[in-house]
Design a protein around this motif. Structure first.
Motif, PDB file in Angstrom:
ATOM      1  N   LEU A  93     -63.958 -53.146 -15.930  1.00 33.34           N
ATOM      2  CA  LEU A  93     -63.989 -53.858 -17.202  1.00 33.34           C
ATOM      3  C   LEU A  93     -65.236 -54.714 -17.287  1.00 33.34           C
ATOM      4  O   LEU A  93     -65.531 -55.494 -16.386  1.00 33.34           O
ATOM      5  CB  LEU A  93     -62.754 -54.750 -17.347  1.00 33.34           C
ATOM      6  N   PHE A  99     -63.800 -58.663 -23.888  1.00 39.15           N
ATOM      7  CA  PHE A  99     -63.780 -57.504 -23.006  1.00 39.15           C
ATOM      8  C   PHE A  99     -64.077 -56.201 -23.734  1.00 39.15           C
ATOM      9  O   PHE A  99     -63.720 -56.025 -24.913  1.00 39.15           O
ATOM     10  CB  PHE A  99     -62.408 -57.354 -22.350  1.00 39.15           C
ATOM     11  N   GLY A 100     -64.685 -55.275 -23.011  1.00 40.51           N
ATOM     12  CA  GLY A 100     -64.744 -53.899 -23.445  1.00 40.51           C
ATOM     13  C   GLY A 100     -63.425 -53.207 -23.148  1.00 40.51           C
ATOM     14  O   GLY A 100     -62.506 -53.794 -22.565  1.00 40.51           O
ATOM     15  N   GLU A 101     -63.334 -51.928 -23.524  1.00 43.39           N
ATOM     16  CA  GLU A 101     -62.072 -51.200 -23.362  1.00 43.39           C
ATOM     17  C   GLU A 101     -61.902 -50.616 -21.971  1.00 43.39           C
ATOM     18  O   GLU A 101     -60.844 -50.078 -21.659  1.00 43.39           O
ATOM     19  CB  GLU A 101     -61.958 -50.108 -24.416  1.00 43.39           C
ATOM     20  N   GLY A 102     -62.905 -50.725 -21.147  1.00 42.00           N
ATOM     21  CA  GLY A 102     -62.764 -50.282 -19.764  1.00 42.00           C
ATOM     22  C   GLY A 102     -63.326 -48.901 -19.513  1.00 42.00           C
ATOM     23  O   GLY A 102     -63.397 -48.062 -20.425  1.00 42.00           O
TER      24      GLY A 102
END
Lengths: 114, 112
Positions: A90, A105-108
């Motif tokens: 992440l 956060f990004g989506e991973g």
């Protein structure tokens, strides 16, 4: 709204390969982070950066390196991938000196190393 | 030094019943506290944050949390669970951007 984009959602690599995970944020944030997330262990900080070309080790930096050549982009590099690096990665960003620690956060990126 | 403990790894509720997710923290200074939610295969999204203003903090989707310094707690509540609340929830303590500590997460299961 802040947008943090991780270019690869799912990757499958072989042991020993070099792996690049890319992250871009569009809100001019000073700080960027890479976390690793594993079941039962929560999130663990790998590296963070508080400015272009600056980086700081987190709790688990071994086997990883990072690059921040531009403010909006923070890359995580696995020089020689190993099976124990199979995980969800992440990326996150936050404001500069005055921020309280609120992260976006990004989506991973889910990495599988075979 | 700081730490955060989420007291339950899993919580199961029925739709329409109250939700309580428990979090205790330890910090040498006055921290900021956060709750994040993560839906399956997604990144984390901020639910709410406490930064030394009002001790009762309201967040998105009907969630709220109360900072209790005497109990070093920051429990997350919601009066009535919805199926869409099923997710993993993380309590976070922070003394600034470089000193974030995440709890290990609580999985909330909501049954019809």
């Amino acid at each position: 709204d802040v947008k943090v984009t991780q270019s690869s959602r799912y990757l499958v690599k072989r042991t020993g390969e070099k792996v690049f995970l890319e992250c871009v944020q569009d809100m001019d944030h000073e700080n960027m982070f890479w976390y690793r997330q594993d079941p039962g262990l929560g999130l663990r900080l790998i590296y963070f950066s508080y400015d272009v070309k600056m980086k700081e080790k987190g709790d688990i930096p071994e086997g990883y390196s990072v690059s921040r050549e531009k403010k909006e982009r923070f890359s995580l590099i696995l020089e020689s991938a190993s099976t124990n690096q199979t995980s969800m990665y992440l990326c996150a960003s936050s404001l500069g000196d005055r921020d309280t620690g609120e992260l976006f956060f990004g989506e991973g990126s889910r990495l599988t190393v075979l | 030094a700081q730490s955060v403990t989420q007291l339950d790894s899993h919580v199961s509720v029925s739709e329409g019943t109250p939700v309580l997710l428990r979090c205790n923290y330890s910090s040498s200074y006055s921290p900021s506290l956060f709750w994040y939610v993560q839906h399956p295969n997604k990144g984390l999204q901020l639910l709410l944050k406490y930064t030394s203003a009002a001790t009762l903090v309201k967040g998105i989707n009907g969630f709220e949390a109360e900072f209790k310094k005497s109990e070093t707690s920051f429990h997350l509540t919601k009066p009535s669970a919805h199926m869409s609340d099923a997710a993993e929830y993380f309590c976070v303590v922070s003394l600034g951007y470089s000193t974030l500590t995440f709890g290990k997460g609580t999985m909330l299961l909501v049954s019809p």
